[in-house]
Scaffold this active site. Sequence first.
Site, PDB file in Angstrom:
ATOM      1  N   SER A 238       1.096  64.195  41.174  1.00 37.71           N
ATOM      2  CA  SER A 238       1.778  63.802  39.503  1.00 37.71           C
ATOM      3  C   SER A 238       1.883  65.274  39.489  1.00 37.71           C
ATOM      4  CB  SER A 238       1.493  62.501  38.944  1.00 37.71           C
ATOM      5  OG  SER A 238      -0.220  63.250  38.530  1.00 37.71           O
ATOM      6  N   THR A 239       3.006  64.823  38.153  1.00 38.96           N
ATOM      7  CA  THR A 239       3.156  66.565  37.147  1.00 38.96           C
ATOM      8  C   THR A 239       1.987  66.363  36.926  1.00 38.96           C
ATOM      9  OG1 THR A 239       5.665  66.654  37.420  1.00 38.96           O
ATOM     10  CG2 THR A 239       4.572  67.463  35.917  1.00 38.96           C
ATOM     11  N   GLU A 259       3.298  70.862  44.541  1.00 38.52           N
ATOM     12  CA  GLU A 259       4.969  69.562  45.240  1.00 38.52           C
ATOM     13  C   GLU A 259       4.209  68.931  44.112  1.00 38.52           C
ATOM     14  OE1 GLU A 259       7.064  67.208  45.673  1.00 38.52           O
ATOM     15  OE2 GLU A 259       5.939  66.795  47.276  1.00 38.52           O
ATOM     16  N   CYS A 293       8.911  61.491  45.534  1.00 37.58           N
ATOM     17  CA  CYS A 293       9.390  61.775  45.092  1.00 37.58           C
ATOM     18  C   CYS A 293      10.364  62.714  45.015  1.00 37.58           C
ATOM     19  CB  CYS A 293       8.215  62.993  44.991  1.00 37.58           C
ATOM     20  SG  CYS A 293       8.110  64.476  47.007  1.00 37.58           S
ATOM     21  N   GLU A 392      10.240  59.935  35.806  1.00 37.28           N
ATOM     22  CA  GLU A 392       9.696  59.119  36.637  1.00 37.28           C
ATOM     23  C   GLU A 392       8.955  57.715  37.124  1.00 37.28           C
ATOM     24  OE1 GLU A 392       7.954  60.954  41.816  1.00 37.28           O
ATOM     25  OE2 GLU A 392       7.044  61.335  39.499  1.00 37.28           O
TER      26      GLU A 392
END
Length: 486
Positions: A238-239, A259, A293, A392
């Site tokens: 996750s970001t 990533e 993703c 997301e």
Amino acid sequence: MTITADQSTDLDRTRFFINGEWVEPLGTETHTALEAATGERLGTASMGTDADINAAVGAARKALDDGPWGRTTPEERAAAMHRFADALTARAESTSKLVSQENGMPIGLSSAFNGAAPAGLLQMYAEIIKTVPLEVERPSVTGSTIVRREPVGVVGAITPWNYPQVLAMFKIAPALAAGCTIVLKPSPETALDSYVFGDAANEAGLPPGVLNIVLAGRESGAALVSHPDVDKVAFTGSTAAGRIIGAECGRLIRRVTLELGGKSAAVFLADGDIDTLLAGLGMASFMNNSQTCTTQSRILVDRSRYADVVEALAEYTRNLTVGNPLDPSVQIGPMASETHLNRVMGYIDVGRNSDARLVSGGGRPAGQDRGWFVEPTVFADVKNTDQLAREEVFGPVMAVIPFDGDDEAVQIANDSNYGLGGSVWSSDDERALAVARRVRTGTIGVNSYNIDLGSPFGGMKDSGVGRELGPEGLNNYLEYKSIYKV
């Protein structure tokens, strides 16, 4: 949770792979893995502590500095990687099935990404490293300089649950090719399949300490990121977690590849073909039950075609086969966990409570009274400022957004904190390419979306830092040294 003898299964993984051996954990915490389609118990795995991470890093450091791996030639590493690939191929069918049970991935997709692709990546990087000159001598003002490529060192690889085998190999294969050693920390949500790597590595004869595997949660993952003997961190997830890892690596001046998440756009232009779009949505927007993703969950449609595309999307999703992912006819399996199902249902509630229009799905599928299933869901008339278009979801919930003309399509596509995937759909390839070149994203398809393992993959903006895959992916694991000669 305590597991008694009569509860044990042949999938239990109660030891860690460290220094070429299966060793007892230094803590007592365990994780019970449940099958996504049924909620039934699959097996139990031990959870690592900081001490287990420390032991694994120590083994990796010793293998690099004192063991044979740090002194191997590219040809020797390539031979070991080919043996590793053969050992994984021999296990591919059972591995693919296990991952489908763990996270709900349809078996056909799992066979490709968890069965075939990891071995394919090992073979690809084994051949690449044999063609890379590790030393090049250049003339200089005072004589010459040897420009040398060396392994970056000990790699801490932290991987997610959605594509556990192939995303781990995104990191393992180029790291091995470069001559690095690795500590892999897989996700507890797919607690059982990662140990296939350990079994295959032993069979392939990888030297002790070259690959180490410790299942652990976030706290011990943080210990891996911060460990003084780790030279590089490779993370997919996750970001939010990526921000924390990136900040720590920045503080430590440590190499890092991130990533992260996405909120990608599929852009359907005025001259797009609806049948082509529907044929490609399985990979572009619904791959792995949209637990991907690169999921293109923002579907941007030229207003002149909007009503027809919305109707086609609604019909398409109503006809998708939802069920047990081990059934080859199933197109959409369950979410990976009950927690994740609740997250996805929460976003459906967000859509219901907005001005968007629900045109298909929106609940739990009929006849699925076990497991963590959700209906493929489409909301039309979504604004790009809506929460459903900004965040997301990581599940099969699509937001359809109208636009007027190609310029506005590009503006909406780029109006996102993310930039990982995307696609453009048009009957004119040059028109589609012109739009694709203007979208700020790391990957984008024209009239399809299929990841190419031989080309660089990664994101812009909040979707990450650096690139994996292709020959370019090897650079993450190499350092350059200049040796000056007179």
